[in-house]
Structure formats: C-alpha cells, structure tokens
Design a protein around this motif. Structure first.
Motif, PDB file in Angstrom:
ATOM      1  N   SER A  93     -35.898 -75.755 -49.119  1.00  0.00           N
ATOM      2  CA  SER A  93     -35.807 -75.622 -50.443  1.00  0.00           C
ATOM      3  C   SER A  93     -35.604 -73.995 -50.776  1.00  0.00           C
ATOM      4  CB  SER A  93     -36.558 -75.840 -51.302  1.00  0.00           C
ATOM      5  OG  SER A  93     -37.186 -75.331 -51.272  1.00  0.00           O
ATOM      6  N   PHE A  94     -36.371 -72.808 -50.160  1.00  0.00           N
ATOM      7  CA  PHE A  94     -36.307 -71.543 -50.139  1.00  0.00           C
ATOM      8  C   PHE A  94     -35.055 -70.777 -49.461  1.00  0.00           C
ATOM      9  CE2 PHE A  94     -37.036 -67.489 -48.670  1.00  0.00           C
ATOM     10  CZ  PHE A  94     -37.592 -66.848 -49.624  1.00  0.00           C
ATOM     11  N   LEU A  95     -34.541 -71.822 -48.566  1.00  0.00           N
ATOM     12  CA  LEU A  95     -33.428 -71.257 -47.174  1.00  0.00           C
ATOM     13  C   LEU A  95     -32.457 -71.979 -48.092  1.00  0.00           C
ATOM     14  CD1 LEU A  95     -34.544 -71.987 -44.080  1.00  0.00           C
ATOM     15  CD2 LEU A  95     -34.295 -69.348 -45.346  1.00  0.00           C
ATOM     16  N   ALA A  96     -31.836 -73.355 -49.252  1.00  0.00           N
ATOM     17  CA  ALA A  96     -31.201 -73.393 -49.969  1.00  0.00           C
ATOM     18  C   ALA A  96     -30.359 -72.572 -50.888  1.00  0.00           C
ATOM     19  CB  ALA A  96     -31.796 -74.984 -50.133  1.00  0.00           C
ATOM     20  N   GLY A  97     -32.037 -71.640 -51.584  1.00  0.00           N
ATOM     21  CA  GLY A  97     -31.276 -71.066 -52.407  1.00  0.00           C
ATOM     22  C   GLY A  97     -30.280 -70.315 -52.137  1.00  0.00           C
ATOM     23  N   ALA A  98     -30.553 -69.624 -51.333  1.00  0.00           N
ATOM     24  CA  ALA A  98     -29.287 -68.446 -50.545  1.00  0.00           C
ATOM     25  C   ALA A  98     -27.999 -69.227 -50.190  1.00  0.00           C
ATOM     26  CB  ALA A  98     -30.139 -67.748 -49.298  1.00  0.00           C
ATOM     27  N   ALA A  99     -27.666 -70.109 -50.397  1.00  0.00           N
ATOM     28  CA  ALA A  99     -26.929 -70.620 -50.057  1.00  0.00           C
ATOM     29  C   ALA A  99     -25.945 -70.708 -51.302  1.00  0.00           C
ATOM     30  CB  ALA A  99     -26.958 -71.527 -48.693  1.00  0.00           C
ATOM     31  N   GLY A 100     -26.598 -71.299 -52.209  1.00  0.00           N
ATOM     32  CA  GLY A 100     -25.921 -71.911 -53.262  1.00  0.00           C
ATOM     33  C   GLY A 100     -25.967 -70.874 -55.127  1.00  0.00           C
ATOM     34  N   ALA A 101     -26.199 -69.473 -54.248  1.00  0.00           N
ATOM     35  CA  ALA A 101     -25.985 -68.058 -55.457  1.00  0.00           C
ATOM     36  C   ALA A 101     -25.252 -67.933 -55.847  1.00  0.00           C
ATOM     37  CB  ALA A 101     -25.988 -67.105 -54.078  1.00  0.00           C
ATOM     38  N   VAL A 123     -33.382 -58.766 -60.160  1.00  0.00           N
ATOM     39  CA  VAL A 123     -32.442 -58.429 -59.154  1.00  0.00           C
ATOM     40  C   VAL A 123     -31.532 -58.242 -58.350  1.00  0.00           C
ATOM     41  CG1 VAL A 123     -32.550 -57.027 -56.875  1.00  0.00           C
ATOM     42  CG2 VAL A 123     -34.224 -56.669 -58.777  1.00  0.00           C
ATOM     43  N   TYR A 124     -30.145 -57.888 -58.912  1.00  0.00           N
ATOM     44  CA  TYR A 124     -28.796 -59.042 -58.581  1.00  0.00           C
ATOM     45  C   TYR A 124     -27.911 -57.274 -57.346  1.00  0.00           C
ATOM     46  CZ  TYR A 124     -28.893 -62.214 -62.381  1.00  0.00           C
ATOM     47  OH  TYR A 124     -29.840 -62.668 -63.016  1.00  0.00           O
ATOM     48  N   ASN A 125     -27.485 -58.634 -56.187  1.00  0.00           N
ATOM     49  CA  ASN A 125     -26.662 -57.952 -55.338  1.00  0.00           C
ATOM     50  C   ASN A 125     -25.028 -57.631 -56.590  1.00  0.00           C
ATOM     51  OD1 ASN A 125     -28.649 -57.824 -53.886  1.00  0.00           O
ATOM     52  ND2 ASN A 125     -28.501 -60.362 -53.021  1.00  0.00           N
ATOM     53  N   LEU A 126     -25.210 -56.395 -56.021  1.00  0.00           N
ATOM     54  CA  LEU A 126     -23.951 -55.539 -56.405  1.00  0.00           C
ATOM     55  C   LEU A 126     -22.548 -54.835 -55.605  1.00  0.00           C
ATOM     56  CD1 LEU A 126     -21.416 -55.004 -58.809  1.00  0.00           C
ATOM     57  CD2 LEU A 126     -22.741 -52.491 -59.127  1.00  0.00           C
ATOM     58  N   SER A 127     -21.594 -56.128 -54.941  1.00  0.00           N
ATOM     59  CA  SER A 127     -21.103 -55.555 -53.756  1.00  0.00           C
ATOM     60  C   SER A 127     -19.657 -55.741 -54.379  1.00  0.00           C
ATOM     61  CB  SER A 127     -20.833 -56.134 -52.823  1.00  0.00           C
ATOM     62  OG  SER A 127     -20.103 -58.061 -52.714  1.00  0.00           O
ATOM     63  N   PHE A 128     -18.561 -54.907 -53.435  1.00  0.00           N
ATOM     64  CA  PHE A 128     -16.715 -54.607 -54.257  1.00  0.00           C
ATOM     65  C   PHE A 128     -16.796 -54.009 -52.961  1.00  0.00           C
ATOM     66  CE2 PHE A 128     -19.212 -50.665 -55.569  1.00  0.00           C
ATOM     67  CZ  PHE A 128     -18.354 -49.450 -55.107  1.00  0.00           C
ATOM     68  N   TRP A 129     -15.078 -54.316 -52.294  1.00  0.00           N
ATOM     69  CA  TRP A 129     -14.178 -53.241 -51.535  1.00  0.00           C
ATOM     70  C   TRP A 129     -13.276 -52.284 -52.494  1.00  0.00           C
ATOM     71  CZ3 TRP A 129     -14.307 -54.150 -46.040  1.00  0.00           C
ATOM     72  CH2 TRP A 129     -15.424 -55.113 -46.107  1.00  0.00           C
ATOM     73  N   HIS A 130     -13.386 -51.488 -51.491  1.00  0.00           N
ATOM     74  CA  HIS A 130     -12.748 -49.805 -52.405  1.00  0.00           C
ATOM     75  C   HIS A 130     -11.937 -49.135 -51.481  1.00  0.00           C
ATOM     76  CE1 HIS A 130     -12.210 -45.835 -53.720  1.00  0.00           C
ATOM     77  NE2 HIS A 130     -11.652 -46.053 -55.026  1.00  0.00           N
ATOM     78  N   ILE A 131     -10.809 -48.501 -52.241  1.00  0.00           N
ATOM     79  CA  ILE A 131      -9.733 -48.158 -51.088  1.00  0.00           C
ATOM     80  C   ILE A 131      -9.304 -46.991 -51.619  1.00  0.00           C
ATOM     81  CG2 ILE A 131      -7.842 -49.481 -51.045  1.00  0.00           C
ATOM     82  CD1 ILE A 131      -7.318 -48.484 -48.127  1.00  0.00           C
ATOM     83  N   TYR A 132      -8.636 -45.655 -50.836  1.00  0.00           N
ATOM     84  CA  TYR A 132      -7.625 -44.768 -51.805  1.00  0.00           C
ATOM     85  C   TYR A 132      -5.885 -44.828 -50.953  1.00  0.00           C
ATOM     86  CZ  TYR A 132     -11.116 -42.429 -54.437  1.00  0.00           C
ATOM     87  OH  TYR A 132     -12.044 -41.842 -55.024  1.00  0.00           O
ATOM     88  N   VAL A 168     -21.280 -60.226 -58.010  1.00  0.00           N
ATOM     89  CA  VAL A 168     -22.528 -59.870 -58.972  1.00  0.00           C
ATOM     90  C   VAL A 168     -23.616 -61.281 -58.774  1.00  0.00           C
ATOM     91  CG1 VAL A 168     -24.486 -59.542 -60.620  1.00  0.00           C
ATOM     92  CG2 VAL A 168     -21.974 -58.277 -60.320  1.00  0.00           C
ATOM     93  N   THR A 169     -23.856 -61.499 -57.574  1.00  0.00           N
ATOM     94  CA  THR A 169     -25.108 -62.595 -57.118  1.00  0.00           C
ATOM     95  C   THR A 169     -26.469 -62.041 -57.491  1.00  0.00           C
ATOM     96  OG1 THR A 169     -24.854 -62.306 -55.189  1.00  0.00           O
ATOM     97  CG2 THR A 169     -23.584 -63.498 -56.213  1.00  0.00           C
ATOM     98  N   ALA A 170     -27.523 -63.337 -57.733  1.00  0.00           N
ATOM     99  CA  ALA A 170     -28.943 -62.623 -57.605  1.00  0.00           C
ATOM    100  C   ALA A 170     -29.567 -62.924 -56.813  1.00  0.00           C
ATOM    101  CB  ALA A 170     -29.509 -64.332 -58.171  1.00  0.00           C
ATOM    102  N   ALA A 171     -30.151 -61.635 -56.183  1.00  0.00           N
ATOM    103  CA  ALA A 171     -31.185 -61.233 -54.935  1.00  0.00           C
ATOM    104  C   ALA A 171     -31.910 -62.578 -54.752  1.00  0.00           C
ATOM    105  CB  ALA A 171     -31.637 -59.998 -55.109  1.00  0.00           C
ATOM    106  N   VAL A 172     -31.631 -63.088 -53.355  1.00  0.00           N
ATOM    107  CA  VAL A 172     -32.945 -63.285 -52.990  1.00  0.00           C
ATOM    108  C   VAL A 172     -33.780 -62.613 -52.311  1.00  0.00           C
ATOM    109  CG1 VAL A 172     -32.958 -65.454 -50.803  1.00  0.00           C
ATOM    110  CG2 VAL A 172     -31.244 -65.374 -52.107  1.00  0.00           C
TER     111      VAL A 172
END
Length: 189
Positions: free
Chosen positions: A3-11, A75-84, A151-155
């Motif tokens: 169940s601990f590992l399943a939480g990561a897959a269901g973010a 705590v949440y993971n925030l990620s994005f892709w950026h380009i000029y 933005v997803t909850a940090a595991v």
C-alpha cells in the motif's frame, strides 16, 4: 509495504489543463500584459501533446495563475517544462510564484536567453489549504513557452509511520511465538 508503494502510483494531479491540451487557457486566470500570450504550437513546438502556452508579453509582464486546493503542511512536487524561442531577445524574465512568493526565478535578462530547448524544472512547495500558482513572464520581442505544469503530493521517503512499525513488529513477534510453540510441541512428542 504494497500500500505504501501503491500511493506513489496514484498521485493526484492538482493543476487543471497543465499541458494546455484544451487548446486554450481553460482553468487559468490571465492578467497583466496578455496581448501576445496564447496557446499554440509556434514558435515553440509543444514539449508533449498538441499544445503549449506561448508567453510573449512585450514591455511589461504577463501572469497566468491557478488556485489549487491543497492540504495544509503537505509537501508537493511542482514541475514544469520551459523554453525560450530560438529568436528570443535579451529583454525579459521568467518566474514561478507560490502564493506570490518566487520559488523559481526571476530569471534575469541575458543575451541570448536560455534555455532554447525544453528543460524540465522540479521544485517542492508546501500547501496551506488553498494555494495560488502563478507563472510570470516577459520576453521582448519574441516568446517563451511553458508546458506540462504539474503539482502532486510528494511521496514520503522509505521510512514507515509509527503505526506501520507497530503492525510489522507485532507480526514478527507473533510469528516468533508460533515457531517457539511448535518447537516446544515437537520436543515434547
């Protein structure tokens, strides 16, 4: 452990339309100088999917924001892709704000601005219950792109919570007691 590992897959993804696949700014609020801000495929081809946000404010900043429902203290993971864009000019900036506090940037002007390839950035932020994610940009006289904002909850790391330890230890003690009892019964027979 399963169940601990399943939480990561269901973010659960908190950002709506983070890849701009609606073909517009649905779920985003635009403010500031938005005259040259649009969802498109040029001059920056999308990082993934069919669309990306093209941020082209000239002379002053544009802002795109979204209010996210979070859990206070999480705590949440925030990620994005950026380009000029390859022809981007040296005047501009780029910043990511969480509740009006810069968590990335502002990236100062440079000539030529970089990155001119899609680059992923990963940050961690802490929720307060209701949080505003804002992208601030300006790029004279061209565009910069942003795509796949998430933005997803940090595991949590691999350290189990106290209740998990208690359950694990009681299982070990129970198994040990059962083995001891069987050995005693076999010796008596």
């Amino acid at each position: 452990m399963t169940s601990f590992l399943a939480g990561a897959a269901g973010a659960v993804e908190l950002v709506q339309n983070g890849g701009f696949e609606t073909g517009d700014f649905t779920d985003w609020t635009l403010t500031g100088n938005t005259g040259a801000t649009y969802v498109g495929t040029s001059p920056n081809a999308p990082h993934s999917g069919a669309w990306a946000a093209e941020l082209g404010a000239v002379g002053s900043d544009d802002f795109m924001s979204q209010v996210l429902t979070t859990t206070a203290g999480q705590v949440y993971n925030l990620s994005f892709w950026h380009i000029y864009a390859p022809n981007a000019g040296p005047i501009g900036n780029f910043a990511v704000l969480w509740n009006n506090v810069a968590v990335f940037g502002p990236v100062p002007s440079q000539s030529p601005p970089t990155p001119q390839v899609w680059t992923q950035y990963n940050l961690q932020v802490t929720g307060t219950g209701s949080d505003t994610l804002t992208i601030e940009s300006r790029n004279d006289p061209s565009e910069q792109g942003i795509d796949d904002i998430s933005v997803t909850a940090a595991v949590r790391g691999g350290v189990p919570e106290p209740a998990t330890w208690a359950l694990l230890l009681s299982g070990f003690f129970g198994a040990g007691a059962l083995l001891r009892r069987r050995r005693g019964a076999m010796a008596a027979a």
